[in-house]
Design a protein around this motif. Structure first.
Motif, PDB file in Angstrom:
ATOM      1  N   GLN A  43       1.818  29.718  -0.033  1.00 56.11           N
ATOM      2  CA  GLN A  43       1.054  30.724  -0.768  1.00 56.11           C
ATOM      3  C   GLN A  43      -0.155  30.143  -1.491  1.00 56.11           C
ATOM      4  O   GLN A  43      -0.903  30.876  -2.133  1.00 56.11           O
ATOM      5  CB  GLN A  43       1.970  31.413  -1.796  1.00 56.11           C
ATOM      6  CG  GLN A  43       3.153  32.138  -1.180  1.00 56.11           C
ATOM      7  CD  GLN A  43       2.720  33.252  -0.241  1.00 56.11           C
ATOM      8  OE1 GLN A  43       1.876  34.080  -0.592  1.00 56.11           O
ATOM      9  NE2 GLN A  43       3.303  33.273   0.956  1.00 56.11           N
ATOM     10  N   ASN A  44      -0.325  28.821  -1.428  1.00 56.52           N
ATOM     11  CA  ASN A  44      -1.469  28.214  -2.127  1.00 56.52           C
ATOM     12  C   ASN A  44      -2.351  27.447  -1.140  1.00 56.52           C
ATOM     13  O   ASN A  44      -2.061  27.392   0.052  1.00 56.52           O
ATOM     14  CB  ASN A  44      -0.973  27.293  -3.259  1.00 56.52           C
ATOM     15  CG  ASN A  44      -0.062  26.179  -2.756  1.00 56.52           C
ATOM     16  OD1 ASN A  44      -0.377  25.474  -1.800  1.00 56.52           O
ATOM     17  ND2 ASN A  44       1.088  26.007  -3.415  1.00 56.52           N
ATOM     18  N   ASP A  45      -3.407  26.872  -1.665  1.00 55.04           N
ATOM     19  CA  ASP A  45      -4.368  26.168  -0.820  1.00 55.04           C
ATOM     20  C   ASP A  45      -4.200  24.647  -0.868  1.00 55.04           C
ATOM     21  O   ASP A  45      -5.111  23.904  -0.477  1.00 55.04           O
ATOM     22  CB  ASP A  45      -5.796  26.527  -1.245  1.00 55.04           C
ATOM     23  CG  ASP A  45      -6.128  27.990  -0.977  1.00 55.04           C
ATOM     24  OD1 ASP A  45      -5.640  28.520   0.039  1.00 55.04           O
ATOM     25  OD2 ASP A  45      -6.851  28.592  -1.787  1.00 55.04           O
ATOM     26  N   LYS A  46      -3.066  24.188  -1.347  1.00 55.29           N
ATOM     27  CA  LYS A  46      -2.838  22.751  -1.423  1.00 55.29           C
ATOM     28  C   LYS A  46      -2.778  22.133  -0.021  1.00 55.29           C
ATOM     29  O   LYS A  46      -2.309  22.753   0.921  1.00 55.29           O
ATOM     30  CB  LYS A  46      -1.540  22.454  -2.173  1.00 55.29           C
ATOM     31  CG  LYS A  46      -1.588  22.794  -3.659  1.00 55.29           C
ATOM     32  CD  LYS A  46      -0.265  22.467  -4.323  1.00 55.29           C
ATOM     33  CE  LYS A  46      -0.296  22.776  -5.813  1.00 55.29           C
ATOM     34  NZ  LYS A  46       1.009  22.480  -6.476  1.00 55.29           N
ATOM     35  N   THR A  47      -3.248  20.877   0.064  1.00 53.12           N
ATOM     36  CA  THR A  47      -3.238  20.166   1.340  1.00 53.12           C
ATOM     37  C   THR A  47      -1.948  19.366   1.486  1.00 53.12           C
ATOM     38  O   THR A  47      -1.169  19.215   0.548  1.00 53.12           O
ATOM     39  CB  THR A  47      -4.457  19.238   1.450  1.00 53.12           C
ATOM     40  OG1 THR A  47      -4.487  18.371   0.299  1.00 53.12           O
ATOM     41  CG2 THR A  47      -5.742  20.050   1.517  1.00 53.12           C
ATOM     42  N   ARG A  98       1.372  29.238   7.426  1.00 53.49           N
ATOM     43  CA  ARG A  98      -0.083  29.105   7.550  1.00 53.49           C
ATOM     44  C   ARG A  98      -0.398  27.696   8.051  1.00 53.49           C
ATOM     45  O   ARG A  98       0.408  26.786   7.931  1.00 53.49           O
ATOM     46  CB  ARG A  98      -0.797  29.374   6.224  1.00 53.49           C
ATOM     47  CG  ARG A  98      -0.487  28.372   5.132  1.00 53.49           C
ATOM     48  CD  ARG A  98      -1.103  28.759   3.800  1.00 53.49           C
ATOM     49  NE  ARG A  98      -2.553  28.785   3.830  1.00 53.49           N
ATOM     50  CZ  ARG A  98      -3.310  29.029   2.764  1.00 53.49           C
ATOM     51  NH1 ARG A  98      -2.731  29.314   1.594  1.00 53.49           N
ATOM     52  NH2 ARG A  98      -4.613  29.020   2.829  1.00 53.49           N
ATOM     53  N   ARG A  99      -1.578  27.548   8.624  1.00 54.40           N
ATOM     54  CA  ARG A  99      -1.975  26.250   9.171  1.00 54.40           C
ATOM     55  C   ARG A  99      -2.509  25.372   8.038  1.00 54.40           C
ATOM     56  O   ARG A  99      -3.680  25.438   7.679  1.00 54.40           O
ATOM     57  CB  ARG A  99      -3.032  26.423  10.257  1.00 54.40           C
ATOM     58  CG  ARG A  99      -2.513  27.047  11.537  1.00 54.40           C
ATOM     59  CD  ARG A  99      -3.608  27.054  12.598  1.00 54.40           C
ATOM     60  NE  ARG A  99      -3.994  25.698  12.986  1.00 54.40           N
ATOM     61  CZ  ARG A  99      -3.393  24.997  13.953  1.00 54.40           C
ATOM     62  NH1 ARG A  99      -2.358  25.512  14.605  1.00 54.40           N
ATOM     63  NH2 ARG A  99      -3.820  23.788  14.249  1.00 54.40           N
ATOM     64  N   LYS A 100      -1.643  24.578   7.474  1.00 55.00           N
ATOM     65  CA  LYS A 100      -2.038  23.679   6.405  1.00 55.00           C
ATOM     66  C   LYS A 100      -2.889  22.519   6.941  1.00 55.00           C
ATOM     67  O   LYS A 100      -2.728  22.082   8.083  1.00 55.00           O
ATOM     68  CB  LYS A 100      -0.800  23.116   5.704  1.00 55.00           C
ATOM     69  CG  LYS A 100      -0.134  24.098   4.759  1.00 55.00           C
ATOM     70  CD  LYS A 100      -0.959  24.276   3.491  1.00 55.00           C
ATOM     71  CE  LYS A 100      -0.232  25.123   2.458  1.00 55.00           C
ATOM     72  NZ  LYS A 100      -0.978  25.227   1.200  1.00 55.00           N
ATOM     73  N   ASP A 316      -2.224  16.987  -1.664  1.00 52.00           N
ATOM     74  CA  ASP A 316      -1.602  17.488  -2.892  1.00 52.00           C
ATOM     75  C   ASP A 316      -0.084  17.353  -2.876  1.00 52.00           C
ATOM     76  O   ASP A 316       0.535  17.034  -3.889  1.00 52.00           O
ATOM     77  CB  ASP A 316      -1.970  18.966  -3.081  1.00 52.00           C
ATOM     78  CG  ASP A 316      -3.468  19.192  -3.151  1.00 52.00           C
ATOM     79  OD1 ASP A 316      -4.092  18.612  -4.050  1.00 52.00           O
ATOM     80  OD2 ASP A 316      -4.001  19.927  -2.302  1.00 52.00           O
TER      81      ASP A 316
END
Length: 454
Positions: A43-47, A98-100, A316
């Protein structure tokens, strides 16, 4: 450094590749908690930093306490393993949804190069099918020089691997024979030359001091040969004599193992030799040329530490795939089952193969920050501590006051109103400095057993 200081600090203690350390992890942390953490991560944009554990080795090295499975070279073993590994990757990716972006990829073991060229390529393509790999970041693999060919290295480089770590340990033939790892200098030199020709960005060597039959003279010859090859990084590990964890170590003749001041002499001589040849001391047991990214990260205060040792940690969060692999998500550790049949069984049932873990409370997070600062930057910035946690350092660590005072008296640290700085002597005993901030170690739980700090 006098003998009294050496004797005082030559005790059993953690290496702090995690805090809280693994003995504090609980089987109460399950795949259900891990699934929730993976969903939250999605749910977040962390790598992402992704570690994949390949457990197989063709031959048993008696010194090794890592999680490994001994199998003669057989592509069927690798194919079966990848079948289960891919199913775990799908489970993890399905929960993230999602594609991290992977900003660090590391294949460890065991021996990752146990896999064939085709199997390694298949694994890499599988990862790319569910995640995006930033090929400009660190894409690393551990290599046994005895199990890699020039063609396999070409495949790795073509895929995008840019850093290799070679297990060297020692070049002395008597030591190699006793630890059951025959690996001539010429073999390592050939692999090194291939890596240079293929333009891998960074080459690391793993050395171990304190092995049976090592002496100052014999290990100096090994270090001299190593600096002649000029790897970018050198990890100079202390031999962890832990026969209660690694039964093959019971084969060793105790009288042949360097102990206490003799072992420390080997380390200090090796350290001086590496410094004299242009390597910079990086944190506890790593050395790097100033042109290497690890030296630059250390000098910029951006070095990190996790179960893989020292790392650049450009991402992250990190996720572990494979038996015994460890992840750290949402302030929690998760470790997969170490036993291969149990790992396979969990995957067959469609379950995340989590065996144990640890959800960090606020005190854990605070002490983790302090220990990581000491291990990675050799200092504690008290103002940064206050800005991060909202506590005055002296107030929070009131009970640790005696430990801090003793470390100052023994010359391990210096303190002023703004910082605690580790001295050159303290860098040798940095594990001991950190131990005073370890809440769980202070409780002296009887089940905790560690290798000695010297």
């Amino acid at each position: 450094m006098d003998k009294n200081t050496l004797q005082k600090y030559d005790v059993a203690g953690p290496r702090y590749t995690s805090y809280p350390t693994a003995p504090q992890w609980s089987h109460d942390v399950t795949g259900e908690e891990y699934a929730l953490a993976l969903k939250a991560f999605g749910q977040n944009d962390k790598t992402l930093s992704l570690y994949i554990h390949i457990p197989f080795c063709e031959q048993l090295c008696y010194f090794c306490a890592c999680n490994k499975v001994i199998r003669p070279k057989d592509n069927k073993v690798g194919d079966e393993f990848l079948n289960y590994l891919f199913r775990e990757i799908d489970l993890v990716a399905g929960l993230i949804q999602r594609r991290k972006l992977i900003r660090q990829l590391h294949l460890g073991g065991g021996t990752p190069t146990y896999l064939s060229e085709a199997q390694i390529e298949k694994l890499f393509l599988k990862i790319q099918s569910v995640f995006d790999i930033d090929l400009d970041e660190e894409i690393a693999i551990e290599i046994d020089p005895r199990t890699v060919t020039q063609n396999k290295l070409k495949v790795l480089r073509k895929l995008g691997f840019n850093r290799v770590s070679l297990g060297v340990q020692d070049f002395d033939t008597k030591v190699q024979d006793d630890i059951n790892r025959i690996q001539p200098y010429e073999q390592v030199a050939q692999v090194h030359q291939w890596c240079r020709e293929l333009k891998f960005t960074s080459i690391n060597y793993d050395l171990i001091y304190g092995l049976p039959y090592q002496t100052r003279d014999t290990f100096k010859k090994t270090v001299d040969l190593v600096v002649g090859l000029r790897p970018d990084r050198i990890a100079l590990y202390s031999f962890a004599y832990v026969p209660w964890l690694s039964k093959p170590q019971n084969k060793f003749n105790l009288e042949a193992i360097a102990m206490h001041d003799e072992k420390l002499d080997i380390f200090i001589q090796s350290r001086d030799n590496l410094l004299a040849h242009g390597y910079q001391a990086i944190a506890m047991d790593h050395f790097a040329l100033t042109t290497d990214a690890m030296a630059q990260a250390f000098n910029n205060g951006a070095l990190h530490r996790n179960f893989m040792g020292y790392t650049l940690k450009p991402a992250d969060e990190y996720v572990g795939i494979g038996p015994s692999a460890i992840g750290f998500l949402e302030k929690s550790y998760f470790q997969n089952s170490k036993v291969l049949p149990e790992y396979y069984e969990c995957i067959t049932k469609g379950r995340l193969p989590v065996e144990r873990g640890k959800q960090l409370n606020q005190d854990d997070q605070i002490r983790q920050w302090v220990i990581n600062s000491l291990m990675c930057q050799f200092q504690i910035d008290k103002q940064l501590f206050f800005d991060t946690f909202g506590y005055e350092f002296e107030d929070y660590f009131l009970e640790e006051g005696k430990h801090i005072h003793d470390c100052i008296e023994d010359g391990l640290i210096r303190e002023n109103p703004r910082t605690i700085q580790v001295t050159d002597l303290g860098k040798i005993f940095i594990r001991n400095v950190c131990m005073g901030f370890d809440y769980y170690l202070r409780q002296k739980n009887g089940h905790q057993r560690f290798s000695r700090t010297v």
